[in-house]
Design a protein around this motif. Structure first.
Motif, mmCIF file in Angstrom:
data_model
loop_
_atom_site.group_PDB
_atom_site.id
_atom_site.type_symbol
_atom_site.label_atom_id
_atom_site.label_comp_id
_atom_site.label_asym_id
_atom_site.label_seq_id
_atom_site.Cartn_x
_atom_site.Cartn_y
_atom_site.Cartn_z
ATOM 1 N N VAL A 60 0.780 -1.286 -0.002
ATOM 2 C CA VAL A 60 -0.262 0.128 -0.061
ATOM 3 C C VAL A 60 0.824 1.521 0.068
ATOM 4 O O VAL A 60 2.075 1.348 0.724
ATOM 5 C CB VAL A 60 -0.877 0.025 1.387
ATOM 6 C CG1 VAL A 60 -1.820 1.201 1.203
ATOM 7 C CG2 VAL A 60 -1.803 -1.141 1.158
ATOM 8 N N ILE A 77 -3.705 4.353 -0.009
ATOM 9 C CA ILE A 77 -4.759 5.164 0.818
ATOM 10 C C ILE A 77 -4.648 6.558 0.632
ATOM 11 O O ILE A 77 -3.298 7.333 0.955
ATOM 12 C CB ILE A 77 -4.306 4.635 1.937
ATOM 13 C CG1 ILE A 77 -4.745 3.096 2.318
ATOM 14 C CG2 ILE A 77 -4.796 5.360 3.125
ATOM 15 C CD1 ILE A 77 -4.098 2.545 3.489
ATOM 16 N N LEU A 116 -6.457 -0.678 7.018
ATOM 17 C CA LEU A 116 -5.250 -1.236 6.431
ATOM 18 C C LEU A 116 -5.213 -2.459 7.410
ATOM 19 O O LEU A 116 -4.686 -3.641 6.941
ATOM 20 C CB LEU A 116 -4.135 -0.422 6.629
ATOM 21 C CG LEU A 116 -2.801 -1.008 5.777
ATOM 22 C CD1 LEU A 116 -3.036 -1.570 4.398
ATOM 23 C CD2 LEU A 116 -1.578 0.017 5.986
ATOM 24 N N ARG A 170 0.552 5.264 0.959
ATOM 25 C CA ARG A 170 -0.115 6.026 1.747
ATOM 26 C C ARG A 170 0.440 7.337 1.319
ATOM 27 O O ARG A 170 1.223 7.717 1.160
ATOM 28 C CB ARG A 170 0.335 5.648 3.180
ATOM 29 C CG ARG A 170 -0.199 6.675 4.115
ATOM 30 C CD ARG A 170 0.454 6.509 5.572
ATOM 31 N NE ARG A 170 0.090 7.463 6.607
ATOM 32 C CZ ARG A 170 0.691 7.930 7.570
ATOM 33 N NH1 ARG A 170 1.754 7.120 7.818
ATOM 34 N NH2 ARG A 170 0.183 8.677 8.538
#
Length: 134
Positions: free
Chosen positions: A34, A69, A119, A36
């Motif tokens: 991921v 994200i 998450l 961020r």
């Protein structure tokens, strides 16, 4: 990450990832990663859109499951209160990123806490699915 997410009792370690800010792995295999972005971080990255695209291309190539994200709501990003870019421009940038990277989930959150919460559960479910595949 300067102010990394907290995953409670889950064992974590800081390592340099080829791409992304967070990852979950089984053994040596990264199952998901991921990227961020805080609101300010994303707005800063728009000025260097080619660098953001390169990061996302790498994320997309390297991992089977991937997400970005955004610690801001869509409405906050396109708000007329944004001092740096017109809302329509940000909307166009986001739409273009979504179209260019259909394999990456782009998820908006109200803030850090809800993004961290999601998450944690996302990585938990990725691990559960990995165990079920064996």
């Amino acid at each position: 990450e300067r102010y990394a997410y907290n995953f409670g009792q889950i064992a974590t370690e800081r390592v340099n990832l080829p791409s992304g800010d967070y990852a979950v792995r089984a053994g040596d295999q990264i199952l998901a990663a991921v990227e961020r972005k805080t609101k300010d971080n994303f707005l800063h990255d728009i000025a260097h859109l080619d660098v953001l695209r390169a990061k996302l291309e790498e994320l997309d190539k390297l991992y089977p499951r991937k997400a970005m994200i955004l610690e801001a709501s869509y409405a906050d990003l396109i708000s007329p209160k944004n001092k740096f870019y017109a809302g329509a421009f940000i909307a166009k940038v986001l739409a273009d990123l979504f179209a260019q990277f259909p394999g990456i989930q782009f998820i908006f959150f109200k803030g850090r806490k809800s993004a961290n919460h999601w998450l944690f559960y996302y990585f938990q479910q990725v691990c559960a699915r990995q165990k079920n595949n064996f």
